[in-house]
Structure formats: C-alpha cells, structure tokens
Design a protein around this motif. Sequence first.
Motif, PDB file in Angstrom:
ATOM      1  N   PHE A  33      84.828  22.639  28.160  1.00  0.00           N
ATOM      2  CA  PHE A  33      83.766  21.676  27.874  1.00  0.00           C
ATOM      3  C   PHE A  33      82.445  22.367  27.518  1.00  0.00           C
ATOM      4  CE2 PHE A  33      86.060  18.482  30.773  1.00  0.00           C
ATOM      5  CZ  PHE A  33      86.737  17.934  29.698  1.00  0.00           C
ATOM      6  N   GLY A  34      82.390  23.693  27.634  1.00  0.00           N
ATOM      7  CA  GLY A  34      81.189  24.437  27.275  1.00  0.00           C
ATOM      8  C   GLY A  34      80.766  24.217  25.831  1.00  0.00           C
ATOM      9  N   ILE A  35      81.705  23.840  24.979  1.00  0.00           N
ATOM     10  CA  ILE A  35      81.403  23.576  23.566  1.00  0.00           C
ATOM     11  C   ILE A  35      80.384  22.449  23.406  1.00  0.00           C
ATOM     12  CG2 ILE A  35      83.337  21.981  23.219  1.00  0.00           C
ATOM     13  CD1 ILE A  35      82.315  24.460  20.576  1.00  0.00           C
ATOM     14  N   PHE A  36      80.363  21.525  24.365  1.00  0.00           N
ATOM     15  CA  PHE A  36      79.464  20.370  24.269  1.00  0.00           C
ATOM     16  C   PHE A  36      77.995  20.778  24.274  1.00  0.00           C
ATOM     17  CE2 PHE A  36      82.899  17.836  26.713  1.00  0.00           C
ATOM     18  CZ  PHE A  36      83.668  17.745  25.575  1.00  0.00           C
ATOM     19  N   ASN A  37      77.676  21.857  24.992  1.00  0.00           N
ATOM     20  CA  ASN A  37      76.286  22.295  25.128  1.00  0.00           C
ATOM     21  C   ASN A  37      75.986  23.586  24.386  1.00  0.00           C
ATOM     22  OD1 ASN A  37      75.672  20.143  26.941  1.00  0.00           O
ATOM     23  ND2 ASN A  37      76.739  21.273  28.548  1.00  0.00           N
ATOM     24  N   ASP A  38      76.861  23.984  23.492  1.00  0.00           N
ATOM     25  CA  ASP A  38      76.693  25.263  22.809  1.00  0.00           C
ATOM     26  C   ASP A  38      76.550  25.043  21.297  1.00  0.00           C
ATOM     27  OD1 ASP A  38      76.808  27.856  21.822  1.00  0.00           O
ATOM     28  OD2 ASP A  38      78.391  28.480  23.211  1.00  0.00           O
ATOM     29  N   ALA A  39      75.315  24.835  20.877  1.00  0.00           N
ATOM     30  CA  ALA A  39      75.039  24.570  19.457  1.00  0.00           C
ATOM     31  C   ALA A  39      75.445  25.749  18.583  1.00  0.00           C
ATOM     32  CB  ALA A  39      73.558  24.250  19.259  1.00  0.00           C
ATOM     33  N   GLN A  40      75.274  26.973  19.087  1.00  0.00           N
ATOM     34  CA  GLN A  40      75.653  28.151  18.304  1.00  0.00           C
ATOM     35  C   GLN A  40      77.153  28.181  18.065  1.00  0.00           C
ATOM     36  OE1 GLN A  40      73.855  31.334  20.670  1.00  0.00           O
ATOM     37  NE2 GLN A  40      72.595  31.813  18.887  1.00  0.00           N
ATOM     38  N   LYS A  41      77.939  27.858  19.076  1.00  0.00           N
ATOM     39  CA  LYS A  41      79.401  27.852  18.940  1.00  0.00           C
ATOM     40  C   LYS A  41      79.823  26.792  17.925  1.00  0.00           C
ATOM     41  CE  LYS A  41      82.335  29.599  21.297  1.00  0.00           C
ATOM     42  NZ  LYS A  41      83.294  30.693  21.266  1.00  0.00           N
ATOM     43  N   ARG A  42      79.200  25.629  17.971  1.00  0.00           N
ATOM     44  CA  ARG A  42      79.530  24.565  16.999  1.00  0.00           C
ATOM     45  C   ARG A  42      79.181  25.011  15.582  1.00  0.00           C
ATOM     46  NH1 ARG A  42      77.083  21.521  21.097  1.00  0.00           N
ATOM     47  NH2 ARG A  42      75.246  21.071  19.822  1.00  0.00           N
ATOM     48  N   LYS A  43      78.047  25.662  15.428  1.00  0.00           N
ATOM     49  CA  LYS A  43      77.640  26.158  14.112  1.00  0.00           C
ATOM     50  C   LYS A  43      78.619  27.226  13.620  1.00  0.00           C
ATOM     51  CE  LYS A  43      73.175  26.413  12.837  1.00  0.00           C
ATOM     52  NZ  LYS A  43      71.787  26.915  12.866  1.00  0.00           N
ATOM     53  N   LEU A  44      79.074  28.076  14.532  1.00  0.00           N
ATOM     54  CA  LEU A  44      80.053  29.103  14.193  1.00  0.00           C
ATOM     55  C   LEU A  44      81.364  28.468  13.735  1.00  0.00           C
ATOM     56  CD1 LEU A  44      81.074  32.003  14.065  1.00  0.00           C
ATOM     57  CD2 LEU A  44      81.573  31.844  16.510  1.00  0.00           C
ATOM     58  N   LEU A  45      81.825  27.447  14.440  1.00  0.00           N
ATOM     59  CA  LEU A  45      83.049  26.747  14.037  1.00  0.00           C
ATOM     60  C   LEU A  45      82.893  26.157  12.639  1.00  0.00           C
ATOM     61  CD1 LEU A  45      84.169  24.945  17.321  1.00  0.00           C
ATOM     62  CD2 LEU A  45      85.112  27.024  16.311  1.00  0.00           C
ATOM     63  N   GLN A  46      81.727  25.596  12.351  1.00  0.00           N
ATOM     64  CA  GLN A  46      81.474  25.033  11.018  1.00  0.00           C
ATOM     65  C   GLN A  46      81.533  26.123   9.948  1.00  0.00           C
ATOM     66  OE1 GLN A  46      77.685  23.266  11.930  1.00  0.00           O
ATOM     67  NE2 GLN A  46      78.595  21.322  12.597  1.00  0.00           N
ATOM     68  N   LYS A  47      80.908  27.269  10.225  1.00  0.00           N
ATOM     69  CA  LYS A  47      80.930  28.385   9.269  1.00  0.00           C
ATOM     70  C   LYS A  47      82.352  28.874   9.017  1.00  0.00           C
ATOM     71  CE  LYS A  47      76.477  30.655  10.097  1.00  0.00           C
ATOM     72  NZ  LYS A  47      75.850  31.897  10.599  1.00  0.00           N
ATOM     73  N   MET A  48      83.100  29.058  10.105  1.00  0.00           N
ATOM     74  CA  MET A  48      84.463  29.567   9.958  1.00  0.00           C
ATOM     75  C   MET A  48      85.351  28.541   9.263  1.00  0.00           C
ATOM     76  SD  MET A  48      85.183  32.001  13.273  1.00  0.00           S
ATOM     77  CE  MET A  48      84.968  30.762  14.528  1.00  0.00           C
ATOM     78  N   ALA A  49      85.116  27.269   9.500  1.00  0.00           N
ATOM     79  CA  ALA A  49      85.892  26.224   8.823  1.00  0.00           C
ATOM     80  C   ALA A  49      85.634  26.270   7.324  1.00  0.00           C
ATOM     81  CB  ALA A  49      85.541  24.847   9.389  1.00  0.00           C
ATOM     82  N   GLU A  50      84.391  26.446   6.937  1.00  0.00           N
ATOM     83  CA  GLU A  50      84.047  26.505   5.520  1.00  0.00           C
ATOM     84  C   GLU A  50      84.650  27.740   4.850  1.00  0.00           C
ATOM     85  OE1 GLU A  50      79.783  26.305   5.554  1.00  0.00           O
ATOM     86  OE2 GLU A  50      79.798  24.200   6.205  1.00  0.00           O
ATOM     87  N   GLU A  51      84.692  28.830   5.578  1.00  0.00           N
ATOM     88  CA  GLU A  51      85.190  30.088   5.016  1.00  0.00           C
ATOM     89  C   GLU A  51      86.714  30.161   5.003  1.00  0.00           C
ATOM     90  OE1 GLU A  51      84.620  33.480   3.011  1.00  0.00           O
ATOM     91  OE2 GLU A  51      82.969  32.251   3.736  1.00  0.00           O
ATOM     92  N   ARG A  52      87.367  29.760   6.109  1.00  0.00           N
ATOM     93  CA  ARG A  52      88.808  29.969   6.248  1.00  0.00           C
ATOM     94  C   ARG A  52      89.609  28.722   6.608  1.00  0.00           C
ATOM     95  NH1 ARG A  52      89.639  35.631   8.359  1.00  0.00           N
ATOM     96  NH2 ARG A  52      91.782  35.013   8.693  1.00  0.00           N
ATOM     97  N   GLY A  53      88.936  27.671   7.077  1.00  0.00           N
ATOM     98  CA  GLY A  53      89.647  26.506   7.606  1.00  0.00           C
ATOM     99  C   GLY A  53      89.926  26.705   9.080  1.00  0.00           C
ATOM    100  N   LEU A  54      90.068  25.602   9.820  1.00  0.00           N
ATOM    101  CA  LEU A  54      90.328  25.667  11.253  1.00  0.00           C
ATOM    102  C   LEU A  54      91.643  24.981  11.583  1.00  0.00           C
ATOM    103  CD1 LEU A  54      86.997  24.583  13.052  1.00  0.00           C
ATOM    104  CD2 LEU A  54      87.820  26.891  12.658  1.00  0.00           C
TER     105      LEU A  54
END
Length: 191
Positions: A33-54
């Motif tokens: 549940f740490g993802i809920f309060n981690d804006a950097q992690k969410r931004k990282l997931l967005q970047k990686m999704a754009e680059e490689r897909g999730l």
Amino acid sequence: MEKISEVIVVEGRYDKNALSQVVDAVITETGGFGIFNDAQKRKLLQKMAEERGLIVLTDSDGAGFVIRNFIKGCVDPKLVKHAYIPDIAGKEKRKRKGSKEGTLGVEGMRPQILLDCLHRAGASFSDGKDARAPITKADMYKMGLSGGEGSREKRAELIKRLDLPARLSADALLDILNALMTREEFFALEL
C-alpha cells in the motif's frame, strides 16, 4: 529463462524474488500500500509504462486488487497488461499463518503458473536477442555511479535529476536505467 520486454509490477520483494527466478525482466515493487503515498513511485511507473509497457501482477486477494485498481487509475490503461494468478489455497512457507483469504500470493506460485499467467496477459516474450545492449554494472562503475568514492552522492544526484524515488539501490537504479534508456543515452548523460 524467458525474457520479457515489459516492466512487471509486483507488490513486494518476495514476489519480485519469486518472479526473477522465472523470467528475465525489469521487475519493480509497489511496496504494498506504500504506492498510495509515493508520488515518485507513481511517476516512475508512468515513465516505465510509456517506455516499455507494464504488466501488473499482484496477489489475488483483496489487497492485491486494491493495488491493481490504484495502478489502473495512475497509468494510461493502453500501456498496461494485467496478469492474474489463480486462487490456490495455502500459505507461503515463510509465513506463520496464511492470508485472510487463505490463498497463495505471487511468491507462493509454482514457476510454470507464473509463466502461464504472463503468457495469458499477452507479455512480449523475446528470443533473448535484445537489439539494445544493456547498461551493465561495469558501466555504472565507469560512470562513477557505483563502487567508488562519491558514487553514492553521484547516484543521488542522477536519481534527483531523473525524478526517480530517492531510496533506489544501485541495482534498482540499473534496472530502471535499462528500462528507460539505451546504453548510448546513458553514456551521453552529463554526470
């Protein structure tokens, strides 16, 4: 070991460990549940999704679905594939008692079940002949990002510049760099 192009998102380190023994892929954790309060992690997931897909691979319990649905709201759905594990009764060996639902999580699945889930989700399996040469630990050392005096500070500076989560280890940073850029782009960074 089969190679997967997309970045695989799991809940925690035990899930990552189990999966890394089955596939060659960039695997990142939500920290539960740490993802809920981690804006950097969410931004990282967005970047990686754009680059490689999730590919999201969470436990099949209620908590896993809450995390999965949260990611659905954070990342463009066109860039995300969902892999689902079956409900198998049991508990993981490392735990004293099972989950509330009494089912195994990702870490408790047999390797073939994990592969089957990834195949059903439409994971992009490759023949291992990646056109992109990977960034290596030796490259990190050469650029002063590991193993030398001031490497920790240099890594911290790069992490901040790339707007990545501050607590990344050198190995986690290496995985992310390989997901986000080519080796040539890495060497072109001004460090």
